[in-house]
Design an enzyme around this catalytic site. Structure first.
Site, short mmCIF file in Angstrom:
data_model
loop_
_atom_site.label_atom_id
_atom_site.label_comp_id
_atom_site.label_asym_id
_atom_site.label_seq_id
_atom_site.Cartn_x
_atom_site.Cartn_y
_atom_site.Cartn_z
N VAL A 20 -13.38 32.96 84.23
CA VAL A 20 -12.35 32.10 84.39
C VAL A 20 -11.60 31.96 83.13
CG1 VAL A 20 -13.79 30.09 83.50
CG2 VAL A 20 -12.17 29.76 85.28
N ASP A 21 -10.26 31.67 83.55
CA ASP A 21 -9.17 31.52 82.62
C ASP A 21 -8.79 32.87 81.83
OD1 ASP A 21 -8.47 28.88 82.88
OD2 ASP A 21 -9.52 27.95 81.26
N SER A 25 -5.52 34.95 88.28
CA SER A 25 -4.48 34.40 89.16
C SER A 25 -3.24 34.34 88.64
CB SER A 25 -4.49 32.69 89.34
OG SER A 25 -5.94 32.45 89.84
N SER A 528 -42.90 19.90 114.99
CA SER A 528 -41.70 20.91 114.76
C SER A 528 -40.59 20.55 115.07
CB SER A 528 -42.21 22.20 115.76
OG SER A 528 -42.74 21.76 116.87
#
Ligand SMILES: Nc1nc2c(ncn2[C@@H]2O[C@H](COP(=O)(O)OP(=O)(O)O)[C@@H](O)[C@H]2O)c(=O)[nH]1
Lengths: 614, 312
Positions: A20-21, A25, A528
């Site tokens: 990340v970072d 993107s 059940s």
């Protein structure tokens, strides 16, 4: 018409990943922008959004072009994989933009599974982070042979060559260890766009291609010539008695009309009669095509079978070793039943052993009793029925699988087959001479399982008891499995956690199945509460051998009856996980028989079961 | 920014190959959904994506017919040409058509002009869809969504899980690997299945051209009566449209990039009256197709919010 530049290659599917970072993107946003793939209204929107959420002051933050979810923009992170198509004059691309956060690693796996190449982004200042290593290993595990390392933010280290070389060296040894075959390392700045689509002239020490040049020209196709034909049957198409076609998507090789093929697992051999497509027929088809085949002879084929080249059919196994990535919050439980989906076949499977867990940043093997969310490991798996398979390396389409948690239907794991531990043919179900038919004949009855489900105090045990008495009086051989009683013995080691509840049902269902095989009429009286568990139980029996009987009474009525005083205690909080109070009961959607015990007495209910189901 | 045009028609061979890969993938998805569903249905809106979807469904099950009905959420404000087209296609394909209208809302006076686009769409589309899906108890719902349409859709799975309230939780999507789709749901839950996930708007047009798929004539440029509202061209399709003082419909050559309810769907000025011209225009355009949908401009992250609530 002209076929365009000679260098045009088939579309490239790649996954974009990294910690990340590190700038994924931004890199993708810049790539889209520079390849002129951004619409004017989208760009206006990004400029607006940048003022609100951007990290670049008044400049447009190109990461916002791709971070699509509201939470993503608010938190400035990527949560889920985003798919983007774009094209240049030379190639078309589908990129899966994968999240960097460790907690979303499973989404990275999603993106990797359909990619031919991975672009791993690393921050030049930070070098190889644990998440960089994790993504590289996942990519390799998912069969990605081509990796590009984009050493990003080179502007922040003033395009210093030795910084770049240090990161590159570190990554090379990681890639070798992970099994990456083709590696390309490129220094870039996503902020300025250098070496993405245009060359950074002032950093002449780098003489390799720009990122886009490399992506446009790299050849990732595996040779179809070396493959044998394989098509898992997805769908049996039978609109009328005189047409019977087998539909599927060819996962490997080629097929032509007249080819000899073998069905797997049955082993039956026949010839391809025709390859049917919309309003016509074809002579041949190949990997990637969705087609419908008709076969020359009447053979028994169902969904999940594989039609394959006759002289080289796939193996069949019910035990294999696999690499597994765990993707559920609920850790893997060794010995528990999961649904396993491999090509178009669904079976029940258990992990019988965890050989080791992988330390993804170092690549070392750790001992482990379980796999938790985002763990990678190597495990042994056993399936309840034999499956046609292939090692993932040879035939990805026959060697990849997912595991589904039957409790909540989550996709809990994904894996790739390494090799079979034994061929199923060696361990075929032992056929004995005294068969179930023989056993039930001697007893003058048809064996079956009557499964009573319902809230505590709905009347299951009373009805089950009356029912057994009636059957016994009529000379039938029966056995009653009662929830409470079984917990005193067979299931004494189990508590009330979800994993234990599943195991509880699994054992009872298996025991019931053995008893049916022994020729008995088995009555199961079990709360059940979960649809998925009852479906699992039903799945163990041949159709017609299992009946689900819903013993229905409202929670208010049950609580008022309360013969054992349990509701009262649960409501006082003295019992936890009590079905109907603080644990859910899922009503059967389509029971074979629905008994309304608020209207019918126990005798009438037993009578109804006898008349309708026995 | 301009200049995607140079790539149009450049590589016919690779583009044919690509279309056939997209087609095979979509057919695989449709078959998988149909074979694992208890009650499958295909949403049908008469748009170009719906037209492609229906075509693919017919191909997937040939020589049989698609083993599921089509469902049209009728707002009663669709362009008239769309309804005529729908009725023709249903006969041609030999499929069952279900039509659902949110009658209560209509009787209560829902109106796109009076209500504003968001509220109106919420009632006549989202709410109506929910009613129809609840009534039909569908567990697999084929839709024509594409990942290139919009950013939140770019993140959506091919088999996209909806809870019993039809809601999408973008943070808790099931991982989706290879083409091993997890089709399991419990009672009341469902999956929205998008066979066209990996298609782009240009792919859709290329495929329509390559296969000769019929589409609603509104996609082709023609002189039509329009008025300008907030910078967009709105077509006057019937007499229900209230004209504002001073508004005078003009006859302009326009076409539509997406189709929906006429008061909520803007036209673009265009001379593209053939498939080739439409494709060239699509490749050269500067705006995304959703610009023509008034609903999407209703606020930020409008689409994601709608989808969380069950808009398709
Ligand atoms: N200086 C510089 N900053 C960058 C570069 N690439 C990304 N950034 C910044 O690094 C931060 C994280 O980038 P982002 O793309 O959101 O990272 P992701 O989490 O990997 O998607 C943002 O503030 C970007 O503007 C680069 O090449 N140079």
């Amino acid at each position: 018409m002209a076929s365009g530049p000679a260098a045009v290659r088939p579309p490239l599917r790649f996954v974009l990943c990294g910690a990340v970072d590190d700038g994924k993107s931004t890199l993708l946003g810049r790539l889209l922008c520079d390849c002129r793939q951004v619409f004017a209204d989208q760009m206006r929107k990004v400029e607006e959004d940048s003022r609100r959420w951007g990290t670049r002051g008044d400049q447009a933050d190109l990461a916002l072009l791709v971070d699509g979810l509201r939470d993503e923009r608010e938190q400035g992170i990527t949560i889920d994989v985003a798919y983007r198509s774009f094209e240049t004059a030379r190639r078309r691309f589908i990129v899966a933009d994968a999240p960097g956060h460790e907690q979303y690693t499973r989404n990275m796996a999603t993106g990797a599974s359909n990619a031919d190449l991975a672009v791993v982004v690393a921050d030049a200042r930070k070098g190889i982070l644990p998440q960089t290593a994790r993504h590289t290993r996942i990519a390799a595990m998912f069969g990605i042979r081509h990796v590009v390392l984009a050493v990003n933010k080179m502007d922040l280290v003033l395009w210093d060559r030795s910084t770049f070389e240090a990161v590159a060296d570190g990554y090379r040894s990681l890639a070798r260890d992970a099994g990456v075959e083709q590696l390309r390392i490129i220094p870039v700045s996503s902020l300025t766009g250098d070496n993405l689509t245009c060359r950074r002239e002032s950093a002449a020490w780098y003489s390799g291609p720009t990122l886009i040049e490399h992506l446009e020209t790299v050849d990732v196709e595996s040779s179809i010539e070396r493959e044998s034909f394989r098509m898992p049957v997805q769908y049996v198409n039978r609109p009328s008695p005189d047409f019977r076609g087998y539909s599927g998507r060819i996962t490997a090789g080629r097929v032509a009309v007249g080819d000899r093929v073998r069905l797997s697992p049955s082993g039956a051999e026949t010839v391809v009669e025709s390859i049917v497509v919309w309003q016509g027929a074809r002579e041949r088809a190949e990997r990637g095509d969705s087609v419908t085949l008709t076969l020359a002879s009447e053979v028994d084929v169902t969904r999940g079978d594989v039609i394959a080249e006759a002289f080289n059919p796939p193996g069949v196994t019910d035990q294999f070793q696999a690499n597994l990535i765990w993707m559920s919050d609920r850790p893997l439980v060794v010995g528990r039943s999961y649904l396993l989906k491999i090509h178009s076949r669904e079976v029940t499977a258990t992990v019988t052993r965890i050989k080791y867990r992988l330390d993804v940043s170092r690549g070392s093997r750790l001992a482990g009793a379980t796999l938790s969310l985002n763990d990678l490991g190597t495990v042994n798996i056993a399936t309840n029925r034999p499956i046609p398979y292939a090692p993932f390396e040879q035939y990805p389409g026959l060697g990849s699988f997912i595991m589904i948690d039957p409790i909540n239907n989550d996709t809990a794991g994904a894996g790739t087959v390494n090799f079979a531990l034994r061929r199923a043919s060696n361990i075929r179900w032992q056929d004995f001479h005294v068969t179930r038919e023989a056993r039930q004949e001697l007893k003058l009855q048809r064996a079956r399982c009557l499964w009573l489900t319902g809230l505590p105090a709905s009347g299951k045990s009373t009805i089950a008891d009356l029912l057994e008495k009636r059957l016994h009086a009529e000379g039938h051989h029966t056995y009653l499995l009662d929830g409470d009683n079984v917990r005193h013995g067979l299931n004494r080691d189990l508590g009330f956690t979800e994993a234990d509840r599943v195991e509880n049902i699994r054992r009872v269902a298996e025991v019931a199945r053995l008893m049916v095989d022994a020729g008995l009429i088995v009555i199961v009286s079990f709360i059940s509460p979960f649809q998925s568990e009852r479906a699992f139980a039903r799945g163990l029996f041949a159709s017609g051998d299992f009946s689900e009987i819903f013993v229905d009474a409202s929670i208010e009525v049950c609580a008022a009856r309360d013969p054992k005083g349990l509701y009262a205690r649960a409501m006082r909080g003295e019992i936890r996980n009590f079905t109907g109070i603080d644990s859910p009961y899922e009503q059967p959607a389509n029971p074979d028989l629905h008994l309304d015990t608020e209207k019918l007495g126990p005798e009438e209910c037993a009578e109804l079961i006898l008349r309708r189901l026995v | 920014m301009s200049g995607k045009g140079e790539s149009s028609g450049r590589t016919d061979r690779s583009s044919a190959h690509w279309l056939s890969a997209l087609e095979s993938e979509a057919i695989e998805i449709i078959r998988e959904g149909a074979v694992t569903a208890a009650r499958p249905v295909m949403l049908y809106s008469m748009g170009k994506d719906s037209s492609v979807l229906l075509h693919l469904a017919r191909k997937a099950f040939w020589p049989a017919r698609p083993p599921f009905p089509l469902l049209h959420i009728d707002t009663t404000w669709q362009f008239r040409e769309m309804i005529a087209f729908r009725n023709r296609m249903v006969v041609e394909a030999g499929v069952e058509l279900l039509v659902h209208v949110n009658r209560e809302a209509l009787e209560a006076g829902a109106d796109p002009f009076a209500d504003g686009s968001e509220r109106y769409a919420d009632v006549m589309i989202t709410e109506a869809l929910r009613q129809a899906l609840d009534a039909g108890k569908y567990d697999i719902i084929f839709v024509g969504g594409r990942r290139d349409e919009e950013k939140s859709r770019a993140k959506e799975r091919v088999f996209s899980f909806r809870d019993a309230a039809h809601q999408w939780d973008p943070k808790a999507q099931r991982p989706e690997l290879w083409s091993l789709y997890n089709t399991r749901v419990q009672q009341g839950e469902s999956l929205r299945v998008s066979p066209l996930s990996n298609w782009t708007e240009a792919d859709v047009w290329r495929y329509i051209a390559a296969e000769g798929i019929p589409v609603v004539p509104l996609y082709f440029a023609k002189k039509r009566p329009v008025v300008e509202r907030e910078g967009q061209w709105i077509m006057v399709d019937d007499e229900r449209m209230p004209l504002q003082p001073g508004e005078e419909p003009r006859l302009l050559p326009v076409r539509f990039r997406t189709l929906g309810c006429y008061p909520l769907t803007a036209a673009v000025e265009s001379g593209a009256d053939t498939l080739e011209a439409i494709l060239a225009e699509t490749l050269a355009t500067h705006d995304s197709e959703r610009r023509g949908r008034l609903v999407d401009h209703d606020g930020d992250a409008a689409m994601e919010r709608k989808k969380r609530r069950g808009y398709f």
